[in-house]
Structures are given as C-alpha cells and as structure tokens.
Design an enzyme around this catalytic site. Structure first.
Site, PDB file in Angstrom:
ATOM      1  N   ASP A 106       0.322   1.613   6.251  1.00 45.29           N
ATOM      2  CA  ASP A 106      -0.314   0.826   5.196  1.00 45.29           C
ATOM      3  C   ASP A 106      -0.504   1.716   3.968  1.00 45.29           C
ATOM      4  O   ASP A 106      -1.190   2.736   4.041  1.00 45.29           O
ATOM      5  CB  ASP A 106      -1.669   0.293   5.707  1.00 45.29           C
ATOM      6  CG  ASP A 106      -2.389  -0.518   4.649  1.00 45.29           C
ATOM      7  OD1 ASP A 106      -1.776  -1.461   4.133  1.00 45.29           O
ATOM      8  OD2 ASP A 106      -3.540  -0.209   4.344  1.00 45.29           O
ATOM      9  N   THR A 139       0.721  -3.206  -0.671  1.00 47.00           N
ATOM     10  CA  THR A 139       0.141  -1.969  -1.227  1.00 47.00           C
ATOM     11  C   THR A 139       1.177  -0.849  -1.328  1.00 47.00           C
ATOM     12  O   THR A 139       1.062   0.015  -2.183  1.00 47.00           O
ATOM     13  CB  THR A 139      -1.053  -1.484  -0.370  1.00 47.00           C
ATOM     14  OG1 THR A 139      -0.641  -1.430   0.997  1.00 47.00           O
ATOM     15  CG2 THR A 139      -2.230  -2.416  -0.503  1.00 47.00           C
ATOM     16  N   THR A 140       2.185  -0.865  -0.442  1.00 42.81           N
ATOM     17  CA  THR A 140       3.263   0.128  -0.528  1.00 42.81           C
ATOM     18  C   THR A 140       4.248  -0.281  -1.615  1.00 42.81           C
ATOM     19  O   THR A 140       4.679   0.552  -2.423  1.00 42.81           O
ATOM     20  CB  THR A 140       3.988   0.264   0.826  1.00 42.81           C
ATOM     21  OG1 THR A 140       3.023   0.460   1.863  1.00 42.81           O
ATOM     22  CG2 THR A 140       4.946   1.428   0.824  1.00 42.81           C
ATOM     23  N   ASP A 440      -4.799  -7.318   6.788  1.00 42.43           N
ATOM     24  CA  ASP A 440      -3.678  -7.660   5.907  1.00 42.43           C
ATOM     25  C   ASP A 440      -3.229  -9.101   6.122  1.00 42.43           C
ATOM     26  O   ASP A 440      -2.935  -9.819   5.165  1.00 42.43           O
ATOM     27  CB  ASP A 440      -2.499  -6.705   6.145  1.00 42.43           C
ATOM     28  CG  ASP A 440      -2.692  -5.364   5.451  1.00 42.43           C
ATOM     29  OD1 ASP A 440      -3.781  -5.165   4.895  1.00 42.43           O
ATOM     30  OD2 ASP A 440      -1.771  -4.530   5.481  1.00 42.43           O
TER      31      ASP A 440
END
Length: 572
Positions: A106, A139-140, A440
């Site tokens: 994550d 988020t990546t 998530d």
C-alpha cells in the site's frame, strides 16, 4: 662615528624618496583602474559589468539547480514505490525503529513509514496521504503519475521552457483529462451489488491477502450498505464501521458483526453470556479513591487499619449496589491510568450480583459504543439510572482461535446504523495487512457513493487519456501544445509499469495498447493473468471514476507546486 651618522642620514633620505615614488605609482594605477576604457564603459552601459558578471550568472543558475534537485528527490520517492503497483507488484518489508516489521504494498503505508528528509520528497508523502483521504485507493498510482510528470517537466525545462508556462499548460491538461475521464465512465446504481463487489475485488487483487478477495469484497460492500441508505446517501462516515483485528484462526474466519466487537476479555465473574442485556458504560473506577498528590497514612494500631479496610469495603459495596439498583447486568469500564479501574473486592461483589464485567475500554472506543448501544457514558455512580443504559439482545464472550477471546454485543436496540468487522489471521502481519486491505475496499465503495460512476482498470483509462490529450495538443500551437503532449505521454507510465511488474515486455504491450485504443477499443487494458491485452471490463477489472480523477488532479497540482519553487530558505 660622525661618518657612520652621515651615511645613515643619506640612507633614510633615499628610503623616503623611494616611498614617495611607490605611493604615486600606486595612485596612478588605482585611477587607471577606476576609469574604464571605452570598451569597458560600453560593457557597463550594456549591463555586462566586470566584477558582478560572475555573481549574476550564478544567481541565474541557482533556481534551475534548486528545481532540478527537487525533481530528482521527488522522482526517487516515486521510483521506490513504483515496483509495488498493480496485482503483480512486489511487497515492501518495512522495519521500524523498535524492530517492528510491516509487510505491505500500500503506497500510503510505505511512504508513511519511510524516513524522508528532503522537503520536496516530503511533498510526495503528503500527496499519497491526500489521495488516501480523498479516495482511499490509488495511493501508489498517484505517486507514480507524479514521478512521470516531474520527469516530463524536467525535459521541458532543459529545453528552455519557462516553469510558469509548463505549470499553466499542465493545468489545462488536467482539466481536459477530467473531462475525458467523465466522458468514458459508466453510471452505476448502488443497488447493483454485483458491480460493487467487482470493484472492491479489483482493489483487493493487488494486496497480500488477494486470494481472499472473494470473501472480503462482499463483506466490505455489506458493511457500507448496512450503514447508509442507498437511495439518499451522498457520502459514508467510515467511523460508523469499526474494524477490529485479532490474531487467531485464518483470514477466512473474518466476519461482519451487526453490533460491537471488543478485543478485551470478560472478567472472571463467572458470567460469560448475558441475554437481554442492559449495558452500562461507566467512566468511574470501582476501586478505593486516591488523593491527587503523593501521601502517607501513618497507622499506629490495628483498630485504625480495620477502620480503613471497613471504609474501603463500604465505599465499594455502595458503588456496586448503585450499579445493581439501576438494573445493569453488563458493565463496560473505561481504562484508567490514575488508579485501578476495577479491584478484587469490587469484582467479588459483582460476581455475587451476577453482573458481567469488561474493563479497559479505550477512550477512542467510547463514542462508537455509545452510538451503537444508544447509552450514555456515566461519569459518576450517582448518575446510574435506567435511562442511561443501553439495551442488547445478547452479550457473550467468543473464542476466536489461538486461545484468544473477544466480547461480542449483538441485537443492539438503538437506531444507529453501525457495524463491526472482526479481522482474523494467523499472525500479526497478516491481520494488519488484511485490516489495511479492508479499509481500501471500504474506501472504494465510499467513492462510488460519492460519485456514482465507474471506469475500466488495467491501464485502459490512462492509455485513452494519453491518446485523446495528444489529439487535443495537436489542435493547439506553441509551447502549450508541446507541454500538453508531454503530459499525455507521461500518463503511459501506468500501463508501462503494470506490464513491467507483470514480467511482460512493456514496450510491446504499450505499443499494442495504444494501437487498440486508436482503433476505438476504449476498454482495452492489460490482462496480467493471461499476459495479453483484452477487453478489461469482461475480466471484471473496474474502478471508481473518483479514484482516477483524484489521482490525476492531485499529481498535477503537486508537480505545479514543485515547479513554482525556485529557492529553499532555511530558518533558524
């Protein structure tokens, strides 16, 4: 001696004469230096001064050096998390200062745990946090896109384009990208449970616990649907869903509880199950009072000691009688740091009264418990009244494997729409990662509640954006067209990285993907399971529109902020 004196006098006269000559020569040279030649005067008039020339040149170079330094530092962060993008991405093992180990892919968690010192690199950490708050997923991706845009900006800067021109062009490209994404999205109804589960599964496919996505995705959808009204909801308060992790069993034992799950055990009062429970949430301690400061009680004989014990016993018995009189048969005691929340004597009396006791309730759990049970936190024994109690059908202590126990409260009779998810796993690392993965998945469903549109995944929207933005850039002219084209090409980093992490040939895959999209196949994406390009919607790889819009908007804003910086000033 008279001859010597005469020679010494002549020597002093000559020395004085030569000093005068030297001084006059120096004055002539200084005047000549101060009065420039005609060529020198012309240079000064044109602003090409002699002494300031080098310093001026250095000052012009400094903003460029600062900009390049910031871009390189931020790009290093993007490259660090790039390998963890997608379902075939690698995981990172993070070791903390205390020796704690975290295994995750994550992006927000990786960057939060990293030690980052460069101020521009910290901006990417904040960017990942912002995406986590806004969308919860991607988020990546947002950091990888930001890294690619910074690389494109660096190349444009090296060609001599002004940073403000690049920044303005990127803003235009961002607005156009949001329009294009909205045009290729599909509307969704919250009653379509199957599509919601598909999108939650897509989010879970890149996690360590991806093999359990068939269990966790429906669980996340059911949790969200439980706390909202699908017909009127426009947002979800994730504080209404409490995720509790407990080591024991496997991830398959994870379940949704319509009520409360407490990780604390029931105290040894002999009562581990209570039907038709009346629950009191108390914030006072069932132990003898203490003074606020250090004190000493000096006892001179046994009678005084007996009196102290009698007073303590009478005080605690009075508290327990007030609890019993209110009708409470389950009490939850808030954790205390000043003195014991529950002592042995109080436990003895409560055992006789057949009252179930759970102690050490954390302060941050009080709000959720109060809302779920419909009770009021009681700060004093004098306020123990029936109307302050919460009602529940069943309170029981449950074994969760590995010798661990939790207290489950179900059948709460309040109107609050809340629920709990009990996450289990064979060890701490797995339970923590399962917890993050469920968060998530919950955020993905929340995105769909906020913006009820979905798009394909697998690099399809980024490739479509790249082609449409390049076509848009061709209709413009000048520097703006050049910068928007660079923005468009940067977005191909997502399909490129997905292919690279899946062990495919990124150049061949991206070229074929571009070709398929040029032929009008909007949903053509990278199928990493079959190692080819297919219609990605048929593979159920879907994601919320809000995740992609948020990622591109936040990434371009961060790039524009970094481009505008031309100096770093350190304060004392």
């Amino acid at each position: 001696s008279s001859g010597i004196n005469a020679e010494y006098g002549e020597f002093q006269t000559f020395q004085h004469y030569f000093k005068q000559i030297n001084l006059s020569t120096m004055a002539t040279k200084t005047a000549a230096a101060a009065k420039p030649s005609a060529g020198g005067a012309a240079k000064l008039a044109m602003g090409k001064g002699m002494s300031n020339n080098k310093t001026q040149f250095k000052d012009k170079e400094k903003p460029t050096d600062i900009r390049l330094s910031n871009i390189e530092a931020a790009k290093a962060i993007a490259d660090a998390v790039r390998t963890s993008l997608g379902p075939k991405g690698m995981d990172k093992m993070i070791q903390g200062k205390t020796g704690d180990v975290t295994i995750t892919n994550d992006g927000a968690t990786i960057l939060k745990e990293m030690q980052v010192f460069h101020p521009a690199a910290r901006m990417l950490v904040e960017l990942s946090k912002a995406q986590d708050v806004e969308a919860g997923d991607g988020t990546t991706s947002v950091v990888v896109i930001c890294g690619a845009l910074l690389d494109a900006a660096r190349k444009l800067l090296q060609r001599g384009i002004h940073p403000t021109s690049i920044s303005e062009a990127f803003q235009v490209a961002q607005s156009k990208a949001v329009e294009i994404l909205s045009s290729i999205s599909q509307p969704l109804k919250l009653s379509d449970r199957e599509s919601l589960v598909k999108m939650a599964s897509t989010s879970l496919n890149s996690k360590v616990v991806s093999q359990y996505s068939g269990l966790l995705a429906p669980l996340a959808v059911d949790a969200i649907m439980h706390v909202i009204d699908p017909n009127t909801a426009s947002n979800v308060n994730l504080n209404d869903i409490r995720v509790v992790s407990k080591v024991g069993g496997t991830v398959e034992d994870t379940r949704l509880v319509n009520g409360i799950v407490l990780t604390q055990k029931a105290q040894a009062t002999g009562v581990t199950k209570m039907e038709r429970a009346k629950v009191a949430l108390i914030q006072f301690c069932l132990s003898p009072p203490k003074t606020d400061m250090d004190n000493q009680v000096v006892i001179s004989d046994y009678t005084q000691m007996d009196r102290i014990l009698r007073e303590e016993r009478a005080y605690i018995l009075d508290l327990c009688k007030k609890i019993k009189k209110s009708g409470a048969n389950v009490i939850l005691i808030q954790k205390s740091i000043l003195r014991d929340a529950l002592n042995d004597m109080a436990l003895h009396f409560l055992t006789k009264m057949k009252v179930m006791v759970v102690k050490d309730i954390e302060r941050d759990e009080i709000d959720f418990i109060s809302r779920t049970l419909g009770c009021r936190p009681i700060a004093s024994a004098d306020h123990m009244m029936p109307e302050h109690l919460g009602l529940a059908d069943l309170v029981e202590e449950v074994h969760v494997g590995g010798g661990n126990k939790v207290v489950s409260i179900t059948g709460c009779q309040s109107t609050a729409r809340t629920c709990s998810i009990l996450v289990q796993g064979s060890n701490k690392l797995i339970t923590e990662e399962a917890d993050r993965s469920i968060h998530d998945a919950l955020c993905v469903i929340r995105c769909l509640v906020k913006n009820k549109n979905m798009i394909a995944g697998g690099g399809a929207p980024e490739t479509e954006l790249s082609i449409k933005l390049s076509q848009y850039a061709a209709t413009l002219s000048g520097i703006e067209s050049h910068c928007i084209k660079a923005f468009a090409e940067s977005l191909e980093i997502i399909p490129f990285t997905l292919a690279e992490n899946a062990g495919l040939s990124p150049i061949n895959i991206v070229t074929e993907l571009r070709n398929r999209h040029s032929l009008g196949e909007v949903y053509a994406g990278i199928n990493v399971k079959k190692s080819c390009i297919t219609n990605i919607t048929e593979e159920n790889v879907l994601q919320p529109l809000l995740v992609s819009i948020s990622a591109i908007s936040l990434a371009s804003e961060t790039v524009r902020a970094i481009l505008k910086i031309d100096d770093i000033v350190n304060t004392r």
